[in-house]
Enzyme design. Sequence first.
Site, PDB file in Angstrom:
ATOM      1  N   LYS A 178     -84.926  30.092  16.835  1.00 21.44           N
ATOM      2  CA  LYS A 178     -84.605  31.516  16.930  1.00 21.44           C
ATOM      3  C   LYS A 178     -85.710  32.282  17.653  1.00 21.44           C
ATOM      4  O   LYS A 178     -85.442  33.235  18.393  1.00 21.44           O
ATOM      5  CB  LYS A 178     -84.386  32.096  15.535  1.00 21.44           C
ATOM      6  CG  LYS A 178     -84.069  33.596  15.487  1.00 21.44           C
ATOM      7  CD  LYS A 178     -82.824  33.950  16.304  1.00 21.44           C
ATOM      8  CE  LYS A 178     -82.236  35.311  15.975  1.00 21.44           C
ATOM      9  NZ  LYS A 178     -83.179  36.416  15.889  1.00 21.44           N
ATOM     10  N   GLU A 229     -84.189  36.277  25.202  1.00 21.61           N
ATOM     11  CA  GLU A 229     -83.524  37.586  25.126  1.00 21.61           C
ATOM     12  C   GLU A 229     -84.391  38.684  25.738  1.00 21.61           C
ATOM     13  O   GLU A 229     -83.888  39.562  26.441  1.00 21.61           O
ATOM     14  CB  GLU A 229     -83.225  37.889  23.658  1.00 21.61           C
ATOM     15  CG  GLU A 229     -82.514  39.195  23.384  1.00 21.61           C
ATOM     16  CD  GLU A 229     -82.362  39.414  21.890  1.00 21.61           C
ATOM     17  OE1 GLU A 229     -83.023  40.333  21.363  1.00 21.61           O
ATOM     18  OE2 GLU A 229     -81.603  38.656  21.255  1.00 21.61           O
TER      19      GLU A 229
END
Length: 317
Positions: free
Chosen positions: A179, A186
């Site tokens: 993550k 991102e």
Amino acid sequence: MARRGRAEKGSTSMHIGLVGLGKMGGNMRSRLRDKGIEVTGYDPNPDVTDVASLAALVEALPSPKVVWVMVPSGKITRDTVANLAPLLGDGDLVIDGGNSKWTDDEVNAKLLAERGTGYLDCGVSGGVWGKDNGYGLMAGGSKHHVELAMPIFDALRPEGPREEGFVHAGGVGAGHYSKMVHNGIEYGLMHAYAEGYELLEAKGIIHDVPAVFKAWTRGTVVRSWLLDLMVRALEEDPKLDNIRGYAQDSGEGRWTLEQAIENAVPMPVLAAALFARFASRQEDSPSIKAVAALRNQFGGHAVTQAGPTSGTGSTNG
């Protein structure tokens, strides 16, 4: 106090505890119940909690007890796990679904293992849209514990093939590490769209910047969910006049860059995106002040004074 509820659809196949009923946790409780998982939730906010304490939450669960922790990363998560440890026992399981740093996971797992309690770390992506669209899930821990929690993962992930919304990434820490890298990517993607937006706005030849972005949402190689969200934002505020040019970072970008340095992996895109966020928080950049002073010293270039008047100087070179 909110009442503990069962799923409204399907049969109840599992009963879990959920600690933390904020934006993400509250939405996850709703999705789990809708998918057939019974949930007892605890939150310090009496308006949303199902029970009055962590002890009451654990007491309400059947064995083996499974508790999903969805609270802010860092000390709050570590304290929550520490407070759960004496309440749980052999065969029980704790899942940390927050954005914890992956190095915390081994510490949490070791603490719980002293009482025979298992531990999974699970990176969760999907934001406020996950309630309806499902969440991307990245789990770390043993195969046995992943299998025990699989009904939860299947309820939370998007519809479709499991492997397109869930991964057992590896041992303890692998979920949060995955993550972390996801969020680092991102950062770069968001900043690329942001730079494109600024350049389109800067050139007078473009009459409708939001329309350009919308035209990219089908058929182009840059289409993505983030692009869809950019279009949504521009439709609500075409010039982004209601938003200040200030961006925080929640930690994962820094952690990813630290790992890049430690493993000698070049990540210039992430570095630039992260540093741009730092720059956004400066009312008056000290580094740019230094650049202006140096340009004035070596070339006599004009500098803008801090007061109401502007400096003068040569404009050569």
